[in-house]
Design a protein around this motif. Structure first.
Motif, short mmCIF file in Angstrom:
data_model
loop_
_atom_site.label_atom_id
_atom_site.label_comp_id
_atom_site.label_asym_id
_atom_site.label_seq_id
_atom_site.Cartn_x
_atom_site.Cartn_y
_atom_site.Cartn_z
N ARG A 314 0.85 -1.17 0.00
CA ARG A 314 0.00 0.00 0.00
C ARG A 314 0.90 1.22 0.00
NH1 ARG A 314 -3.72 1.28 -2.46
NH2 ARG A 314 -4.46 -0.84 -2.05
N TRP A 315 1.09 1.83 -1.18
CA TRP A 315 2.01 2.95 -1.35
C TRP A 315 1.23 4.25 -1.48
CZ3 TRP A 315 6.55 1.52 -5.19
CH2 TRP A 315 7.18 0.35 -4.74
N THR A 316 1.80 5.32 -0.94
CA THR A 316 1.23 6.64 -1.14
C THR A 316 1.62 7.16 -2.53
OG1 THR A 316 3.15 7.82 -0.28
CG2 THR A 316 1.49 7.09 1.33
N ASP A 317 0.99 8.25 -2.94
CA ASP A 317 1.36 8.86 -4.21
C ASP A 317 2.83 9.29 -4.19
OD1 ASP A 317 -1.20 8.49 -5.18
OD2 ASP A 317 -1.84 10.57 -4.81
N ALA A 318 3.29 9.79 -3.03
CA ALA A 318 4.68 10.19 -2.92
C ALA A 318 5.61 8.98 -3.02
CB ALA A 318 4.91 10.91 -1.59
N ASP A 319 5.21 7.85 -2.46
CA ASP A 319 6.00 6.62 -2.60
C ASP A 319 6.11 6.21 -4.06
OD1 ASP A 319 6.25 6.43 0.18
OD2 ASP A 319 4.54 5.06 0.37
N LEU A 320 5.01 6.23 -4.76
CA LEU A 320 5.00 5.85 -6.17
C LEU A 320 5.94 6.74 -6.98
CD1 LEU A 320 1.15 5.32 -6.57
CD2 LEU A 320 2.88 3.51 -6.69
N ALA A 321 5.86 8.05 -6.75
CA ALA A 321 6.70 8.98 -7.51
C ALA A 321 8.18 8.80 -7.18
CB ALA A 321 6.27 10.42 -7.22
N TYR A 322 8.50 8.65 -5.88
CA TYR A 322 9.89 8.53 -5.46
C TYR A 322 10.52 7.24 -5.98
CZ TYR A 322 13.94 7.97 -2.39
OH TYR A 322 15.21 7.78 -1.90
N GLN A 323 9.80 6.13 -5.84
CA GLN A 323 10.37 4.86 -6.29
C GLN A 323 10.42 4.78 -7.82
OE1 GLN A 323 12.08 3.11 -4.47
NE2 GLN A 323 11.38 3.52 -2.39
N ALA A 324 9.54 5.47 -8.51
CA ALA A 324 9.64 5.54 -9.97
C ALA A 324 10.91 6.28 -10.37
CB ALA A 324 8.40 6.23 -10.55
N GLU A 325 11.24 7.37 -9.65
CA GLU A 325 12.49 8.07 -9.92
C GLU A 325 13.69 7.19 -9.59
OE1 GLU A 325 12.45 11.74 -7.80
OE2 GLU A 325 10.60 12.43 -8.75
N HIS A 326 13.55 6.37 -8.56
CA HIS A 326 14.60 5.43 -8.17
C HIS A 326 14.87 4.45 -9.32
CE1 HIS A 326 16.13 2.99 -4.43
NE2 HIS A 326 17.08 3.22 -5.31
#
Length: 593
Positions: A314-326
């Motif tokens: 269960r990821w937040t929108d910020a998690d999704l964006a950060y890990q996509a940049e990762h």
């Protein structure tokens, strides 16, 4: 580090099944090469005569000269890759060049200082048991500054099954336990993509094996030869190192030279096979007969297709964006010209946030700064990907291949593109079922065993419990990063770097042996990096969902870090001279990343 490296063969091998002769060097070049090798043979006696305390003094002198050359090194490397002084990604050349070498010299100096004082390299280092009864060395962080600057990151070295903690301590130090025993002269065929690699390989020859070294640089790094010679002058003066340029002809002459005790290569499996077996019909016959043309031992680091396993949670929108940049960073750093560049993202087809993550990944991948595709042959390899996947998204200078469930992913699984090509595949399941399926996919479908990456939120990891540890143990890769990128392991000198054990000259895979390993551990199986799932400020207690705290916002090695160039330079300058004021300014810039 699979690449378009030159393919040296042992003269007078042929270059193809046609029987054409391999290129040869002229008499003057042979005399220069022979003279360099003879000087290194004399240097073996010099090295063997040095006490451990004298070797410590020598390493400190090398550190001083590397620090003095750091700016020239980074600027020259950036220019050679088409990154001007204003390019936002120029900081890559500080971190993957002088920073990495300075860190290694510091760690190796500490190891030799302990040995010189009659202590063990593992004194004060925590050692316990990993799954399967393996011995685990907690090899990072070992200094206060690393605990502070890289808070949230840890590193472990797992030794091969059967090695006990007492056995690990008894063997730590490798050749430096018997410093007077010479390992002869080694040949290092340098990588062409990351500028620290040739230097780190030379240092490992000297310290792990008591071998002086002749370094043949890849032609892509010819511009750095004067910098290398200044930075490594303390090794060159006493005959412990010689550096030469050259293409296939020089490589062929050197690999066939009888004076070398050992060969180490960072390059491609094709290059390795050409060295060991030759080329054309003769090579096929030698392989069938198990009669290699190379009569001396060889170690190698040869890259592979690296997975990025995204465990559903269960990821937040910020998690999704950060890990996509990762993920985008894992592929696009250095233009994708990395042996350890993540190439295949493994998603769960049953994750209810899979579409949201795909959308975030497309944005992050498209928005990263453009840069030249500079490595020889990379454009042709991108064309191969386009031919295999004509529906792939072309995003400026990069390609995103999203493979449908019923489509053929073979080309993506078996071809290390060594260019900005990122693929996304899906396997079924959630929780432990997905993780086990993804690990099996990485082990069985992807070429190579060098490095694997895994992203998992703290709550999901906690819920999986022992099942998570079992899955990591089953992942057959020499470097594994959990909520990090395996390049962090490459940059961490006290961790090992190399393929998972078991490869042979007949089936070399991602290579044979390890390098870096500044604790000089014997019997290494793998290294594991663990990092924070969330950056600052979301890494603060109460906001982090039980995850690891870190002072890092967007790390400077992320391609999306707005101040990455300045922070990378500042961290290298701090590593070089220890200036506190400069570090404070660097940290302030990091907070704006």
């Amino acid at each position: 580090m699979t690449s378009a490296t030159t393919r040296p063969t042992t003269a007078p091998a042929t270059t193809a099944a046609t029987g054409a002769k391999a290129p040869t060097v002229d008499e003057g070049e042979r005399e220069r090469l022979d003279s360099a090798i003879a000087e290194l043979q004399t240097g073996t006696a010099t090295w063997a005569a040095l006490t451990l305390a004298q070797r410590v003094t020598l390493l400190r002198a090398v550190r001083t000269s590397v620090a003095a050359a750091a700016e020239d090194w980074a600027v020259t490397a950036a220019a050679s890759k088409g990154l001007d002084a204003r390019h936002p990604l120029r900081g890559e050349e500080w971190l993957s060049g002088p920073y990495a070498v300075l860190g290694y010299l510091d760690a190796a100096t500490e190891t030799l200082s302990r040995l010189a004082a009659g202590r063990n390299p593992l004194d004060g280092v925590r050692i316990d048991r990993a799954p399967g009864g393996r011995t685990r060395v907690h090899a990072f962080p070992l200094t206060g500054i690393d605990r502070f600057l890289l808070s949230g990151f840890t590193g472990e070295v797992w030794l091969e099954p059967g090695i006990t903690p007492n056995g690990a301590r008894a063997a730590a130090g490798l050749a430096q336990r018997t410093p007077a025993d010479s390992g002869g002269v080694g040949l290092v065929l340098g990588a062409g993509n990351v500028t620290a690699i040739p230097v780190l390989d030379v240092l490992y020859e000297l310290l792990a094996h008591n071998r002086t070294a002749l370094l043949k640089v890849n032609p892509t790094q010819d511009a750095l030869v004067p910098v290398f010679k200044r930075a490594l002058a303390p090794l060159i003066g006493p005959g412990l190192l010689r550096i030469v340029r050259g293409g296939p002809a020089v490589g062929a002459y050197l690999t066939g030279h009888r004076s070398f005790a050992h060969v180490h290569i960072t390059g491609s499996a094709a290059t390795f096979d050409a060295i060991v077996w030759g080329t054309g019909a003769a090579a096929a016959r030698r392989r069938r007969e198990d009669r290699p043309q190379l009569k001396k031992p060889i170690t190698a680091e040869l890259g592979g297709v690296s997975p990025i396993i995204v465990v559903p949670g269960r990821w937040t929108d910020a998690d999704l964006a950060y890990q996509a940049e990762h993920v985008a960073t894992m592929r696009l750093q250095n233009g994708g010209h990395n042996c350890i560049a993540g190439q295949v993202v493994i998603l769960s087809e049953d994750w209810d946030q899979a579409d949201a993550f795909r959308a975030a990944l497309r944005r992050a991948y498209a928005n990263a700064p453009e840069r030249p595709i500079w490595y020889p042959g990379s454009t042709a390899r991108m064309d191969l990907a386009t031919d295999a996947y004509p529906e792939a998204l072309v995003l400026g200078d990069r390609l995103l291949v999203e493979v449908e469930a019923d489509a053929d992913a073979t080309a993506l699984q078996r071809t290390e593109y060594f260019s900005p090509v990122l693929g996304v595949v899906s396997v079924p399941g959630t929780g432990q079922d997905f993780l086990d399926a993804a690990v099996a996919y990485a082990n069985d479908e992807l070429q190579g065993t060098l490095g694997a990456n895994l992203l998992i939120d703290p709550a999901t990891e906690k819920a999986l419990g022992a099942g998570f540890d079992r899955a990591i143990t089953a992942l057959r890769y020499g470097s594994i990063a959990i909520n990090g990128w395996t390049a962090f392991g490459f940059l961490t000198p006290t961790l090992s770097w190399g393929a998972f054990p078991g490869n042979t000259v007949q089936d070399v895979g991602s290579g044979i042996g390890v390098v870096h390993n500044a604790l000089l551990l014997d019997g290494v199986e793998r290294s594991i990096v663990r990092g924070p799932f969330r950056p600052l400020p979301r890494a603060l207690p109460g906001l982090n969902g039980g995850g690891r705290f870190t002072i890092l916002p967007t790390p400077p090695w992320f391609v999306s870090a707005r101040t990455g160039a300045e922070v990378s330079e500042g961290l290298t300058r701090f590593r070089a001279d220890g200036g506190v004021l400069g570090l404070v300014k660097t940290l302030a810039r990091a907070l704006r990343a």
